[in-house]
Scaffold this active site. Structure first.
Site, PDB file in Angstrom:
ATOM      1  N   LYS A 210     -15.686   7.527  17.600  1.00 40.96           N
ATOM      2  CA  LYS A 210     -15.985   6.289  16.880  1.00 40.96           C
ATOM      3  C   LYS A 210     -16.727   6.599  15.579  1.00 40.96           C
ATOM      4  O   LYS A 210     -17.702   7.360  15.596  1.00 40.96           O
ATOM      5  CB  LYS A 210     -16.846   5.368  17.765  1.00 40.96           C
ATOM      6  CG  LYS A 210     -16.237   5.099  19.139  1.00 40.96           C
ATOM      7  CD  LYS A 210     -17.172   4.343  20.069  1.00 40.96           C
ATOM      8  CE  LYS A 210     -17.296   2.902  19.694  1.00 40.96           C
ATOM      9  NZ  LYS A 210     -18.001   2.121  20.747  1.00 40.96           N
TER      10      LYS A 210
ATOM     11  N   ASP B 129     -22.411   5.925  28.070  1.00 44.47           N
ATOM     12  CA  ASP B 129     -23.220   6.892  27.333  1.00 44.47           C
ATOM     13  C   ASP B 129     -22.410   7.419  26.150  1.00 44.47           C
ATOM     14  O   ASP B 129     -21.175   7.415  26.165  1.00 44.47           O
ATOM     15  CB  ASP B 129     -23.618   8.043  28.253  1.00 44.47           C
ATOM     16  CG  ASP B 129     -24.720   8.917  27.665  1.00 44.47           C
ATOM     17  OD1 ASP B 129     -25.406   8.455  26.738  1.00 44.47           O
ATOM     18  OD2 ASP B 129     -24.884  10.051  28.138  1.00 44.47           O
TER      19      ASP B 129
ATOM     20  N   ALA C 282      -7.011   4.623  18.714  1.00 46.35           N
ATOM     21  CA  ALA C 282      -7.139   4.177  20.098  1.00 46.35           C
ATOM     22  C   ALA C 282      -6.489   2.814  20.289  1.00 46.35           C
ATOM     23  O   ALA C 282      -6.421   2.001  19.358  1.00 46.35           O
ATOM     24  CB  ALA C 282      -8.608   4.122  20.501  1.00 46.35           C
ATOM     25  N   ALA C 283      -6.028   2.553  21.500  1.00 49.55           N
ATOM     26  CA  ALA C 283      -5.427   1.263  21.827  1.00 49.55           C
ATOM     27  C   ALA C 283      -6.493   0.174  21.808  1.00 49.55           C
ATOM     28  O   ALA C 283      -7.676   0.430  22.033  1.00 49.55           O
ATOM     29  CB  ALA C 283      -4.773   1.341  23.202  1.00 49.55           C
ATOM     30  N   GLY C 284      -6.064  -1.044  21.566  1.00 52.60           N
ATOM     31  CA  GLY C 284      -6.984  -2.175  21.594  1.00 52.60           C
ATOM     32  C   GLY C 284      -7.098  -2.848  20.242  1.00 52.60           C
ATOM     33  O   GLY C 284      -6.568  -2.370  19.232  1.00 52.60           O
ATOM     34  N   VAL C 285      -7.808  -3.969  20.231  1.00 53.10           N
ATOM     35  CA  VAL C 285      -8.039  -4.721  19.004  1.00 53.10           C
ATOM     36  C   VAL C 285      -8.944  -3.912  18.085  1.00 53.10           C
ATOM     37  O   VAL C 285      -9.970  -3.379  18.512  1.00 53.10           O
ATOM     38  CB  VAL C 285      -8.687  -6.085  19.317  1.00 53.10           C
ATOM     39  CG1 VAL C 285      -8.975  -6.858  18.038  1.00 53.10           C
ATOM     40  CG2 VAL C 285      -7.789  -6.899  20.242  1.00 53.10           C
ATOM     41  N   LYS C 286      -8.580  -3.790  16.847  1.00 53.90           N
ATOM     42  CA  LYS C 286      -9.394  -3.024  15.906  1.00 53.90           C
ATOM     43  C   LYS C 286     -10.744  -3.693  15.709  1.00 53.90           C
ATOM     44  O   LYS C 286     -10.836  -4.906  15.529  1.00 53.90           O
ATOM     45  CB  LYS C 286      -8.659  -2.880  14.562  1.00 53.90           C
ATOM     46  CG  LYS C 286      -7.372  -2.066  14.661  1.00 53.90           C
ATOM     47  CD  LYS C 286      -6.760  -1.859  13.300  1.00 53.90           C
ATOM     48  CE  LYS C 286      -5.393  -1.190  13.404  1.00 53.90           C
ATOM     49  NZ  LYS C 286      -5.451   0.126  14.080  1.00 53.90           N
ATOM     50  N   GLY C 287     -11.798  -2.884  15.719  1.00 51.51           N
ATOM     51  CA  GLY C 287     -13.140  -3.418  15.557  1.00 51.51           C
ATOM     52  C   GLY C 287     -13.458  -3.753  14.110  1.00 51.51           C
ATOM     53  O   GLY C 287     -12.856  -3.209  13.178  1.00 51.51           O
ATOM     54  N   MET C 288     -14.429  -4.635  13.928  1.00 50.44           N
ATOM     55  CA  MET C 288     -14.851  -5.011  12.584  1.00 50.44           C
ATOM     56  C   MET C 288     -15.872  -4.027  12.014  1.00 50.44           C
ATOM     57  O   MET C 288     -16.036  -3.937  10.798  1.00 50.44           O
ATOM     58  CB  MET C 288     -15.448  -6.422  12.601  1.00 50.44           C
ATOM     59  CG  MET C 288     -14.416  -7.511  12.840  1.00 50.44           C
ATOM     60  SD  MET C 288     -15.107  -9.176  12.712  1.00 50.44           S
ATOM     61  CE  MET C 288     -15.984  -9.304  14.258  1.00 50.44           C
TER      62      MET C 288
END
Length: 573
Positions: free
Chosen positions: A333, A368, A312-318
Site C-alpha cells: 500500500k 498488522d 489488487a482486487a477491489g474498489v480503488k481507495g481514495m
C-alpha cells in the site's frame, strides 16, 4: 582500522544488548500484571515494548563515532560483527539490529548483502544450550484429568485456580470428544509444554503439543483470571487452524519470555506448519525481525517465480493505492499524492494513523502492517498497467530509475478478500454468517475505543478463516472523541427535501441512524445485519460503549468461538 571496526561492532552490539535487556524486563512484568489483574498496565507495557525498538535504534545511532557514517566500511564491519555473533543465542535478532542501524544512518540506500544481512546466515540452533525449551509429561497409565492436573500445577501463575479439578475434567472430556481412539488408548502418550507462559491483554496461554507414536497434535490452554474468583481454564484448543488464529496477524503481540528465539519459533512452526516464520517472530514481539523474514520470503518468491506486481482486487481507495503479487499472500500500500474528495487528511496524518494501529489492541479485527522505505525491484517485475497507475497517482513516492522501480514508502499487509467482493460470491448461509461477523467486528473495535470512521464494506476484508477484519486506517479515531447524535426532528416538512441538513454538524459528529443506508446498498444485506446488530444504528448504543470505556472497562475478545468455552464467565460480544 581493524581495531576501530572492533570497537564500532562492540558499540552496535552493546546497543542491541541494552535493547534486549529492557525488552525482557517489560516482558517479564506480564505475569505480575496477570496475577494482579492490572489489565491497563498490560496494554501500556505492550505499547511501550513496541516503541522501544525505534527509540533504542535512534539512541544508539546518536552516539556512534564518525567512522560509522562512512558507508564504505560496512562490508568489513559486517564481517567483524558476524564473528561476535557466533556464540549468541539471539544472533538472528542481532543481525536485524545491525540492518536497522545501517538503514537509519543511510536512509535505506545501497542495501545489499555485502553491507548488511539481507540473506539469512546459516546457523544451527544452539541445541546444547542449558536453557530447556519444554517440559515433558508422560501419561503413564493415568487418566487425562490427573495428567493435566500435574501440568497445570507445574506453572506458577501468582493466583490460584478457582476449581482445578473441574478444569481438568473439562479438558479430559474435550480430549475424549476430539482425539482418535488410538491416541486416547496410548499409555505412553507424552505432552510437551513450553516452559514460558504467553500473556496478551487479559489472557494467559499455555502452549505445547501431544505426542503419540508418530503423531504430533498442537495444544493450547487459554487461561482467564476472573478477578473475584481466580484462574479458570477457558477452553482447550488442539485444531491447528484454531491454534493459528490464536497467533493471528490481527492481534496484539504476545508478552512471552523467549531466551532462544530461533529454537522457540522452530517449535511453534511445528505446531503451525502453514504459518509463515515472519508471522511467528512478529506474534511473540520481534516484529522487526518478522519484517526481515518477510523481506527474505519476498525475495525468495521473486527469485523462484515469474510473478509480476499487479493492482489488487477491489474498489480503488481514495487515499491509498494497493498492489499485490498473485502468488504471494500480501498486499503493498502506498499513499497517493492527491486524495479524492471528500477526503481531507494529509500524508502525515495517514502515516500517524498506521503507526497508531501498531500500538493498539487490535482485538483480532485489524490487520498488522510492516512499513518499508526505498523498496526497489526491477521494472520487469511490474505489470505495465500496474506501474503506470502507481506513477500516475503517487509520482512523489514511485520513481523509475533505469531498469529499477524505487518506492520511497509503503506498507505491507496480509491479503484478504474485500468484504464487498466476498458478498458478491457468497451463498445465503455464508452471507448471513459474514454479515453477523461484520457487526461483531464493528462492536469489538468500538469496545476497544476504536472508531473506524469509514465503515464501508470495501474497507473490511475476509480472512481464510472467515473472519471480518478492518484494514483501512486513514480515518480511525478514538471512539471517545466522537459525538454520537440523533438526527433532530425536522422543523418543517420542507426540511427533509432540502439539499443541506437543517441542523448543524460539527467535525466529530456521527449520526448512526444513517449507517443503514450508508453501509448497505442491498436491502437484503441490510435486513440480515439489522436482525442481530440493530443497536449499531442507535446513538444511545455508541454512547453506552463510551461510558464503559470512561469507566475503565476493558473488553474480553477471545481468539476462539464463544461456544467452545468451558464456562461463560462474562458476556462476550
Amino acid at each position: 582500522m581493524q581495531q576501530d571496526l572492533q570497537t564500532l561492532a562492540h558499540h552496535l552490539l552493546q546497543g542491541f544488548d541494552d535493547y534486549r535487556f529492557r525488552f525482557r524486563q517489560i516482558t517479564q512484568d506480564a505475569p505480575q500484571y496477570f496475577a494482579q489483574a492490572h489489565w491497563q498496565a498490560m496494554q501500556q507495557a505492550s505499547a511501550e515494548r513496541i516503541d522501544l525498538y525505534e527509540t533504542r535504534i535512534k539512541s544508539t545511532c546518536a552516539h556512534l563515532p564518525a567512522l560509522a557514517h562512512q558507508v564504505a566500511i560496512w562490508p568489513d564491519l559486517k564481517q567483524v560483527y558476524r564473528q561476535m555473533l557466533s556464540t549468541r543465542l539471539d544472533a538472528e535478532l542481532a543481525e536485524t539490529w545491525f540492518n536497522s542501524v545501517y538503514c537509519h544512518l543511510f536512509a535505506h540506500a545501497g542495501i545489499n548483502n555485502q553491507a548488511i544481512f539481507v540473506d539469512a546466515e546459516p546457523r544451527p540452533i544452539q541445541a546444547h544450550s542449558h536453557i530447556p525449551l519444554t517440559r515433558s509429561y508422560l501419561r503413564q497409565q493415568t487418566g487425562f484429568a490427573a495428567l493435566f492436573q500435574t501440568i497445570l500445577t507445574s506453572y506458577s501463575l501468582g493466583v490460584p485456580f478457582f476449581n482445578l479439578q473441574e478444569d481438568c475434567q473439562f479438558i479430559e472430556s474435550s480430549l475424549i470428544e476430539s482425539l482418535p481412539s488410538y491416541i486416547l488408548a496410548d499409555p505412553y502418550l507424552d505432552v510437551q509444554m513450553l516452559h514460558t507462559v504467553f500473556y496478551r491483554n487479559k489472557g494467559a496461554y499455555l502452549v505445547g503439543r501431544i505426542l503419540s507414536g508418530g503423531h504430533s497434535i498442537p495444544l493450547v490452554l487459554p487461561l482467564v483470571h476472573a478477578e473475584s474468583q481466580g484462574v479458570f481454564v477457558d477452553t482447550l484448543i488442539i485444531d491447528p487452524e484454531q491454534v493459528s488464529i490464536v497467533f493471528s496477524f490481527t492481534r496484539s503481540y504476545f508478552m512471552v519470555d523467549v531466551p532462544i528465539p530461533a529454537e522457540f519459533v522452530a517449535f511453534l512452526k511445528q505446531l503451525m506448519p502453514n504459518k509463515e516464520t515472519a508471522e511467528l517472530y512478529t506474534a511473540i514481539g520481534f516484529y522487526k525481525h518478522g519484517k526481515t523474514e518477510f523481506y527474505r520470503s519476498l525475495l525468495s518468491h521473486l527469485a523462484h517465480t515469474s510473478d509480476q506486481f499487479v493492482m489488487a482486487a477491489g474498489v480503488k481507495g481514495m487515499v491509498m493505492s494497493v498492489f499485490t503479487l498473485p502468488g504471494f499472500n500480501s498486499v503493498f500500500k502506498i499513499i497517493k499524492d492527491k486524495f479524492a474528495p471528500p477526503k481531507e487528511v494529509s500524508k502525515a496524518t495517514v502515516k500517524a494513523k498506521y503507526a497508531l494501529v501498531k500500538r493498539l489492541d487490535r482485538v483480532g479485527r485489524m490487520a498488522d502492517t510492516q512499513e518499508f522505505s526505498n523498496f526497489c525491484f526491477p521494472v520487469s517485475r511490474f505489470a505495465p498497467e500496474c506501474l503506470q497507475e502507481l506513477l500516475d497517482v503517487a509520482p512523489s513516492t514511485v520513481e523509475v530509475q533505469g531498469d529499477q522501480v524505487l518506492i520511497h514508502h509503503l506498507w505491507t499487509e496480509r491479503r484478504m478478500i474485500p468484504l464487498n467482493l466476498y458478498l458478491q460470491q457468497a451463498n445465503a448461509k455464508e452471507t448471513v454468517a459474514i454479515l453477523q461477523d461484520y457487526g461483531r467486528a464493528i462492536k469489538q473495535l468500538a469496545a476497544a475505543n476504536i472508531f473506524p470512521g469509514d465503515m464501508l464494506l470495501k474497507n473490511f476484508g475476509v480472512t481464510r478463516h472467515g473472519r471480518v477484519v478492518f484494514y483501512d486506517y486513514d480515518e480511525i479515531s478514538d471512539l471517545t472523541e466522537m459525538n454520537f447524535r440523533e438526527i433532530p426532528e425536522p422543523r418543517f416538512p420542507e426540511d427533509e427535501l432540502a439539499a443541506e441538513p437543517w441542523y448543524s454538524v460539527a467535525p466529530n459528529d456521527v449520526f448512526p441512524e444513517e449507517f443503514a443506508t450508508f453501509l448497505f446498498r442491498d436491502p437484503q444485506h441490510r435486513r440480515i445485519f439489522q436482525q442481530e446488530h440493530a443497536q449499531l444504528f442507535q446513538a444511545s448504543y455508541w454512547r453506552s460503549v463510551q461510558d464503559a470505556i470512561h469507566a475503565g472497562q476493558l473488553l474480553d475478545v477471545y481468539p476462539y468461538p464463544a461456544q467452545q468455552r468451558f464456562r461463560f464467565l462474562e458476556e462476550i460480544l
